[in-house]
Design a protein around this motif. Structure first.
Motif, PDB file in Angstrom:
ATOM      1  N   VAL A 111      89.862  32.717   8.732  1.00 32.05           N
ATOM      2  CA  VAL A 111      89.502  32.803   7.344  1.00 32.05           C
ATOM      3  C   VAL A 111      88.690  31.455   6.913  1.00 32.05           C
ATOM      4  O   VAL A 111      88.024  31.612   5.775  1.00 32.05           O
ATOM      5  CB  VAL A 111      90.897  32.711   6.464  1.00 32.05           C
ATOM      6  N   ALA A 112      88.572  30.615   7.737  1.00 30.52           N
ATOM      7  CA  ALA A 112      87.631  29.453   7.732  1.00 30.52           C
ATOM      8  C   ALA A 112      87.565  28.683   9.005  1.00 30.52           C
ATOM      9  O   ALA A 112      88.393  28.863   9.680  1.00 30.52           O
ATOM     10  CB  ALA A 112      88.364  28.471   6.539  1.00 30.52           C
ATOM     11  N   HIS A 113      86.447  27.853   9.269  1.00 33.39           N
ATOM     12  CA  HIS A 113      86.372  27.182  10.346  1.00 33.39           C
ATOM     13  C   HIS A 113      85.330  25.926  10.195  1.00 33.39           C
ATOM     14  O   HIS A 113      84.533  25.989   8.937  1.00 33.39           O
ATOM     15  CB  HIS A 113      85.710  28.119  11.525  1.00 33.39           C
ATOM     16  N   GLY A 114      85.333  25.022  11.026  1.00 33.05           N
ATOM     17  CA  GLY A 114      84.493  23.919  11.150  1.00 33.05           C
ATOM     18  C   GLY A 114      84.245  23.529  12.436  1.00 33.05           C
ATOM     19  O   GLY A 114      84.375  24.568  13.263  1.00 33.05           O
ATOM     20  N   PRO A 115      83.509  22.578  12.539  1.00 37.60           N
ATOM     21  CA  PRO A 115      82.856  22.061  14.039  1.00 37.60           C
ATOM     22  C   PRO A 115      83.922  22.190  15.339  1.00 37.60           C
ATOM     23  O   PRO A 115      83.704  22.424  16.124  1.00 37.60           O
ATOM     24  CB  PRO A 115      82.266  20.686  13.814  1.00 37.60           C
ATOM     25  N   ASN A 116      85.039  21.657  14.958  1.00 40.75           N
ATOM     26  CA  ASN A 116      86.403  21.538  15.791  1.00 40.75           C
ATOM     27  C   ASN A 116      87.653  22.028  15.257  1.00 40.75           C
ATOM     28  O   ASN A 116      88.899  21.417  15.694  1.00 40.75           O
ATOM     29  CB  ASN A 116      86.535  20.020  16.299  1.00 40.75           C
ATOM     30  N   TYR A 131      99.400  19.208  21.091  1.00 45.27           N
ATOM     31  CA  TYR A 131      99.656  19.287  22.567  1.00 45.27           C
ATOM     32  C   TYR A 131      98.412  18.420  23.112  1.00 45.27           C
ATOM     33  O   TYR A 131      97.282  18.265  22.548  1.00 45.27           O
ATOM     34  CB  TYR A 131      98.911  21.018  23.039  1.00 45.27           C
ATOM     35  N   LYS A 132      98.613  18.189  24.079  1.00 43.81           N
ATOM     36  CA  LYS A 132      97.877  16.931  25.164  1.00 43.81           C
ATOM     37  C   LYS A 132      97.224  17.753  26.038  1.00 43.81           C
ATOM     38  O   LYS A 132      97.854  18.688  26.770  1.00 43.81           O
ATOM     39  CB  LYS A 132      98.591  15.818  25.497  1.00 43.81           C
ATOM     40  N   ARG A 133      95.734  17.538  26.091  1.00 43.16           N
ATOM     41  CA  ARG A 133      94.950  18.111  27.271  1.00 43.16           C
ATOM     42  C   ARG A 133      95.468  17.584  28.425  1.00 43.16           C
ATOM     43  O   ARG A 133      95.851  16.418  28.630  1.00 43.16           O
ATOM     44  CB  ARG A 133      93.506  18.045  27.123  1.00 43.16           C
ATOM     45  N   GLU A 134      95.780  18.390  29.707  1.00 41.37           N
ATOM     46  CA  GLU A 134      96.006  17.948  30.756  1.00 41.37           C
ATOM     47  C   GLU A 134      95.063  18.491  31.914  1.00 41.37           C
ATOM     48  O   GLU A 134      94.364  19.290  31.591  1.00 41.37           O
ATOM     49  CB  GLU A 134      97.302  18.559  31.325  1.00 41.37           C
ATOM     50  N   VAL A 182      90.946  20.310  17.188  1.00 39.35           N
ATOM     51  CA  VAL A 182      90.957  19.597  18.272  1.00 39.35           C
ATOM     52  C   VAL A 182      90.160  18.087  18.029  1.00 39.35           C
ATOM     53  O   VAL A 182      89.324  18.094  17.373  1.00 39.35           O
ATOM     54  CB  VAL A 182      90.139  20.094  19.525  1.00 39.35           C
ATOM     55  N   GLU A 183      90.943  17.171  18.354  1.00 36.73           N
ATOM     56  CA  GLU A 183      90.220  15.644  18.365  1.00 36.73           C
ATOM     57  C   GLU A 183      90.390  15.061  19.454  1.00 36.73           C
ATOM     58  O   GLU A 183      91.657  14.807  19.761  1.00 36.73           O
ATOM     59  CB  GLU A 183      90.779  14.889  17.313  1.00 36.73           C
ATOM     60  N   GLY A 184      89.345  14.781  20.242  1.00 39.78           N
ATOM     61  CA  GLY A 184      89.583  13.998  21.745  1.00 39.78           C
ATOM     62  C   GLY A 184      90.444  14.957  22.513  1.00 39.78           C
ATOM     63  O   GLY A 184      90.094  16.110  22.714  1.00 39.78           O
ATOM     64  N   ASP A 185      91.499  14.254  22.953  1.00 34.90           N
ATOM     65  CA  ASP A 185      92.564  15.064  24.200  1.00 34.90           C
ATOM     66  C   ASP A 185      93.715  15.699  23.355  1.00 34.90           C
ATOM     67  O   ASP A 185      94.847  15.754  23.906  1.00 34.90           O
ATOM     68  CB  ASP A 185      92.942  14.414  25.234  1.00 34.90           C
ATOM     69  N   ALA A 216      89.315  29.344  19.039  1.00 33.36           N
ATOM     70  CA  ALA A 216      88.727  29.101  17.759  1.00 33.36           C
ATOM     71  C   ALA A 216      87.237  28.747  17.733  1.00 33.36           C
ATOM     72  O   ALA A 216      86.911  28.474  18.753  1.00 33.36           O
ATOM     73  CB  ALA A 216      89.628  28.085  16.962  1.00 33.36           C
ATOM     74  N   PRO A 217      86.405  29.206  16.765  1.00 36.43           N
ATOM     75  CA  PRO A 217      85.109  29.181  16.946  1.00 36.43           C
ATOM     76  C   PRO A 217      84.661  27.794  16.379  1.00 36.43           C
ATOM     77  O   PRO A 217      84.972  27.424  15.169  1.00 36.43           O
ATOM     78  CB  PRO A 217      84.491  30.048  15.882  1.00 36.43           C
ATOM     79  N   ALA A 218      83.708  27.252  16.799  1.00 34.93           N
ATOM     80  CA  ALA A 218      82.801  26.102  16.235  1.00 34.93           C
ATOM     81  C   ALA A 218      81.363  26.809  15.287  1.00 34.93           C
ATOM     82  O   ALA A 218      81.088  26.411  14.448  1.00 34.93           O
ATOM     83  CB  ALA A 218      82.280  25.253  17.437  1.00 34.93           C
TER      84      ALA A 218
END
Length: 144
Positions: free
Chosen positions: A93-98, A140-143, A119-122, A15-17
């Motif tokens: 169709v829409a996006h924001g910073p994260n 989903y957690k970042r591994e 995405v917020e943190g991990d 996804a885009p920032a």
């Protein structure tokens, strides 16, 4: 249930920032997993390269990993478009910073018509909207 989870994973996209600038973001880059009971499923987002982000779904059966569907996300006509190896096509169709919301252009009955990724943190959060049903959320957690 496994079929539904794999269908959900097939819809995961990068996804885009800043899609309006034609840039592909790296905020979703990494290896993200969720576990439910004995089920573990992951998606690996490669860093942006050659104007696209590649995502690969990975499923674990009895601890053994196997790669599943892949997707390529790139900017087309100023918005993100994701094309999956399973034939799925999603369009921003829409996006924001994260975060980004994408419509499924060729939905299968009973599967999501809109997906929101953030995405917020991990933690990568996906919210799926299916016609006539309350939205469902997966985390989903970042591994490493």
């Amino acid at each position: 249930m496994m079929r539904m989870m794999m269908a959900v994973l097939a819809l995961i996209v990068a996804a885009p920032a800043a899609a309006q600038t034609g840039d592909l973001p790296d905020w979703i880059t990494g290896y993200w997993c969720f576990e439910r009971g004995e089920t573990k499923a992951c998606v690996r987002y490669d860093p942006p390269a050659n104007g696209q982000i590649r995502a690969t779904n990975i499923r674990f059966d009895n601890g053994v990993a196997s790669e599943g569907t892949t997707s390529i996300t790139r900017v087309e006509n100023g918005v993100l478009v994701k094309r999956g190896s399973n034939g799925s096509i999603l369009r921003e169709v829409a996006h924001g910073p994260n975060w980004v919301e994408m419509d499924v252009l060729n939905p299968v009955p009973g599967q999501a018509r809109r997906v929101r990724y953030s995405v917020e943190g991990d933690v990568l959060t996906l919210v799926f909207t299916v016609d006539g049903e309350a939205p469902s959320t997966q985390y989903y957690k970042r591994e490493p």
